[in-house]
Design a protein around this motif. Structure first.
Motif, PDB file in Angstrom:
ATOM      1  N   MET A   1       1.139  -1.341  -0.251  1.00 19.43           N
ATOM      2  CA  MET A   1      -0.183   0.228   0.026  1.00 19.43           C
ATOM      3  C   MET A   1       0.872   1.473   0.239  1.00 19.43           C
ATOM      4  N   ASP A   2       1.011   2.571  -0.674  1.00 19.65           N
ATOM      5  CA  ASP A   2       1.556   3.204  -1.576  1.00 19.65           C
ATOM      6  C   ASP A   2       1.074   4.903  -0.103  1.00 19.65           C
ATOM      7  N   ALA A   3       1.584   5.560  -0.537  1.00 16.20           N
ATOM      8  CA  ALA A   3       1.360   6.446   1.178  1.00 16.20           C
ATOM      9  C   ALA A   3       0.232   7.659   0.415  1.00 16.20           C
ATOM     10  N   THR A   4      -0.373   6.958  -0.916  1.00 22.02           N
ATOM     11  CA  THR A   4      -1.471   8.149  -1.157  1.00 22.02           C
ATOM     12  C   THR A   4      -2.661   7.277  -0.445  1.00 22.02           C
ATOM     13  N   SER A   5      -2.545   5.699  -0.914  1.00 18.17           N
ATOM     14  CA  SER A   5      -3.861   5.183   0.207  1.00 18.17           C
ATOM     15  C   SER A   5      -3.633   4.954   0.921  1.00 18.17           C
ATOM     16  N   ILE A   6      -2.776   5.305   2.060  1.00 19.37           N
ATOM     17  CA  ILE A   6      -2.902   5.504   3.226  1.00 19.37           C
ATOM     18  C   ILE A   6      -3.335   6.900   3.915  1.00 19.37           C
ATOM     19  N   ILE A   7      -2.841   8.262   2.996  1.00 17.21           N
ATOM     20  CA  ILE A   7      -3.666   8.982   3.434  1.00 17.21           C
ATOM     21  C   ILE A   7      -5.429   8.997   2.893  1.00 17.21           C
ATOM     22  N   LYS A   8      -5.798   8.488   2.506  1.00 17.42           N
ATOM     23  CA  LYS A   8      -7.191   8.291   1.860  1.00 17.42           C
ATOM     24  C   LYS A   8      -7.893   7.486   2.682  1.00 17.42           C
ATOM     25  N   MET A   9      -7.067   6.347   3.750  1.00 14.65           N
ATOM     26  CA  MET A   9      -7.616   5.966   5.228  1.00 14.65           C
ATOM     27  C   MET A   9      -7.595   6.594   6.091  1.00 14.65           C
ATOM     28  N   LEU A  10      -6.723   7.311   6.741  1.00 16.01           N
ATOM     29  CA  LEU A  10      -5.956   8.050   8.042  1.00 16.01           C
ATOM     30  C   LEU A  10      -7.460   8.713   8.146  1.00 16.01           C
ATOM     31  N   PRO A  11      -8.211   9.873   7.597  1.00 20.68           N
ATOM     32  CA  PRO A  11      -9.160   9.806   7.810  1.00 20.68           C
ATOM     33  C   PRO A  11     -10.571   9.542   8.620  1.00 20.68           C
ATOM     34  N   ASN A  12     -10.617   8.324   8.269  1.00 22.82           N
ATOM     35  CA  ASN A  12     -11.599   6.897   8.902  1.00 22.82           C
ATOM     36  C   ASN A  12     -11.482   6.669  10.508  1.00 22.82           C
ATOM     37  N   PHE A  13     -10.253   7.194  10.802  1.00 15.49           N
ATOM     38  CA  PHE A  13      -9.854   6.773  12.599  1.00 15.49           C
ATOM     39  C   PHE A  13     -10.152   8.071  13.124  1.00 15.49           C
ATOM     40  N   HIS A  14     -10.957   8.255  14.223  1.00 18.08           N
ATOM     41  CA  HIS A  14     -10.738   9.292  14.911  1.00 18.08           C
ATOM     42  C   HIS A  14      -9.552  10.206  15.075  1.00 18.08           C
ATOM     43  N   LEU A  15      -8.813   9.418  15.284  1.00 16.09           N
ATOM     44  CA  LEU A  15      -7.543  10.616  15.875  1.00 16.09           C
ATOM     45  C   LEU A  15      -6.889  11.451  14.597  1.00 16.09           C
ATOM     46  N   PHE A  16      -7.174  11.138  13.643  1.00 14.56           N
ATOM     47  CA  PHE A  16      -6.926  11.704  12.837  1.00 14.56           C
ATOM     48  C   PHE A  16      -7.299  12.445  11.709  1.00 14.56           C
ATOM     49  N   SER A  17      -8.817  12.182  11.890  1.00 11.58           N
ATOM     50  CA  SER A  17     -10.107  13.308  11.270  1.00 11.58           C
ATOM     51  C   SER A  17      -9.963  14.714  11.126  1.00 11.58           C
ATOM     52  N   GLU A  18      -9.545  15.025  11.483  1.00  9.65           N
ATOM     53  CA  GLU A  18      -9.663  16.777  11.413  1.00  9.65           C
ATOM     54  C   GLU A  18      -7.907  17.197  11.404  1.00  9.65           C
ATOM     55  N   LEU A  19      -6.963  16.351  10.767  1.00 11.33           N
ATOM     56  CA  LEU A  19      -5.952  16.425   9.903  1.00 11.33           C
ATOM     57  C   LEU A  19      -6.038  17.346   8.781  1.00 11.33           C
ATOM     58  N   ASN A  20      -5.313  18.185   8.154  1.00 12.06           N
ATOM     59  CA  ASN A  20      -5.049  18.361   7.550  1.00 12.06           C
ATOM     60  C   ASN A  20      -3.773  17.533   5.944  1.00 12.06           C
ATOM     61  N   ASP A  21      -4.347  18.502   4.706  1.00 11.37           N
ATOM     62  CA  ASP A  21      -3.661  17.341   3.472  1.00 11.37           C
ATOM     63  C   ASP A  21      -1.648  17.120   3.487  1.00 11.37           C
ATOM     64  N   GLU A  22      -1.197  18.168   3.918  1.00  3.64           N
ATOM     65  CA  GLU A  22       0.022  18.466   4.664  1.00  3.64           C
ATOM     66  C   GLU A  22       0.352  17.319   5.789  1.00  3.64           C
ATOM     67  N   GLN A  23      -0.698  17.601   6.518  1.00  2.00           N
ATOM     68  CA  GLN A  23      -1.080  16.913   7.802  1.00  2.00           C
ATOM     69  C   GLN A  23      -0.556  15.253   7.765  1.00  2.00           C
ATOM     70  N   LEU A  24      -1.525  15.138   7.547  1.00  2.00           N
ATOM     71  CA  LEU A  24      -1.815  13.695   6.821  1.00  2.00           C
ATOM     72  C   LEU A  24      -0.702  12.461   5.407  1.00  2.00           C
ATOM     73  N   SER A  25       0.077  13.753   4.862  1.00  2.00           N
ATOM     74  CA  SER A  25       0.763  13.139   4.285  1.00  2.00           C
ATOM     75  C   SER A  25       2.168  13.043   4.735  1.00  2.00           C
ATOM     76  N   TYR A  26       2.071  13.417   6.030  1.00  2.00           N
ATOM     77  CA  TYR A  26       3.195  13.313   6.793  1.00  2.00           C
ATOM     78  C   TYR A  26       3.523  12.082   7.314  1.00  2.00           C
ATOM     79  N   VAL A  27       1.678  12.049   8.087  1.00  2.00           N
ATOM     80  CA  VAL A  27       1.734  11.029   8.987  1.00  2.00           C
ATOM     81  C   VAL A  27       1.905   9.668   8.153  1.00  2.00           C
ATOM     82  N   ALA A  28       1.125   9.490   6.719  1.00  2.00           N
ATOM     83  CA  ALA A  28       1.106   8.560   5.837  1.00  2.00           C
ATOM     84  C   ALA A  28       2.590   7.913   5.525  1.00  2.00           C
TER      85      ALA A  28
END
Length: 228
Positions: A1-28
């Motif tokens: 699974m690549d970073a793009t796929s992970i970025i799409k899935m992270l907001p499904n988790f309560h902890l990361f649901s309000e992160l912006n695109d830059e933050q999601l990319s950093y975590v992914a």
């Protein structure tokens, strides 16, 4: 699974649901994808806590073994739930329990350094993590109250009502694990769980077919719980 796929899935988790695109990319970019076959141990008691686990698919059991070798189930983790949050903040972060996949599972592992960085950058993450830890603490308090104040039958009825409230069809529920695991979770002997289920079935409150349970009289079940 690549970073793009992970970025799409992270907001499904309560902890990361309000992160912006830059933050999601950093975590992914830092997130590790972990696969565990059924029966695999994700970590043992005493292992160093390297990060936060999030379940993408499958199921994970959190438990501890006594000195006599008996198992006490602490929790059953379902998809979109996380675990390991509290431990990573301790100076000597070692897991006090073990985690085992009860079916083939995919998980995200987010290193604790990434979590620390997010907490420094964004207060929404702090609030969500504190909320999550508070809910876990409340659940532990409820578990203690259940064991000390409720009868065996009340514990099981309360559990059935709880999972029915989370089901799409509240009258038809599927136990999330085998009966031995559910019994351990409720601090019951497996034979006690079976005996109570049989009694509730004979009273006409439920119908049991393996892990599939139909609640035929929810109001009667609640009244029966309060009468004990």
């Amino acid at each position: 699974m690549d970073a793009t796929s992970i970025i799409k899935m992270l907001p499904n988790f309560h902890l990361f649901s309000e992160l912006n695109d830059e933050q999601l990319s950093y975590v992914a970019r830092q997130t590790q994808l972990v696969f565990a076959s059924r029966g695999d141990i994700l970590f043992n008691r005493g292992d160093a806590a390297l990060g936060l686990f999030m379940l993408v698919s499958g199921q994970v059991k959190l438990a501890v073994n006594s000195s006599q070798g008996s198992e006490k189930v602490i929790g059953i983790i379902s998809p979109r739930e996380s675990f390991g949050e509290a431990i990573i903040f301790l100076d000597q972060a070692f897991f006090p329990i073990y985690a085992q996949a009860t079916m083939d599972s995919h998980l995200f592992l987010v290193p604790k350094q990434v979590i620390f960085s997010l907490l420094e950058r964004d207060t929404t993450v702090s609030r969500k993590m504190l909320a999550g830890l508070s809910m876990r603490n409340r659940q532990l308090v409820q578990d203690i109250e259940s064991v000390t104040l409720l009868t065996c039958t009340q514990r099981l009825i309360g559990y059935l009502i709880q999972i029915s409230s989370e089901a799409t069809d509240s009258s038809h529920i599927t136990l999330p694990a085998n009966k031995a695991t559910i019994a351990s979770l409720l601090n019951l002997a497996p034979e006690t769980l079976s005996r109570i289920m049989l009694k509730l079935q004979q009273e006409g409150f439920i119908e049991v077919h393996g892990k599939e349970i139909t609640i035929t009289d929810i109001n009667g079940l609640r009244q029966y719980e309060y009468s004990l």
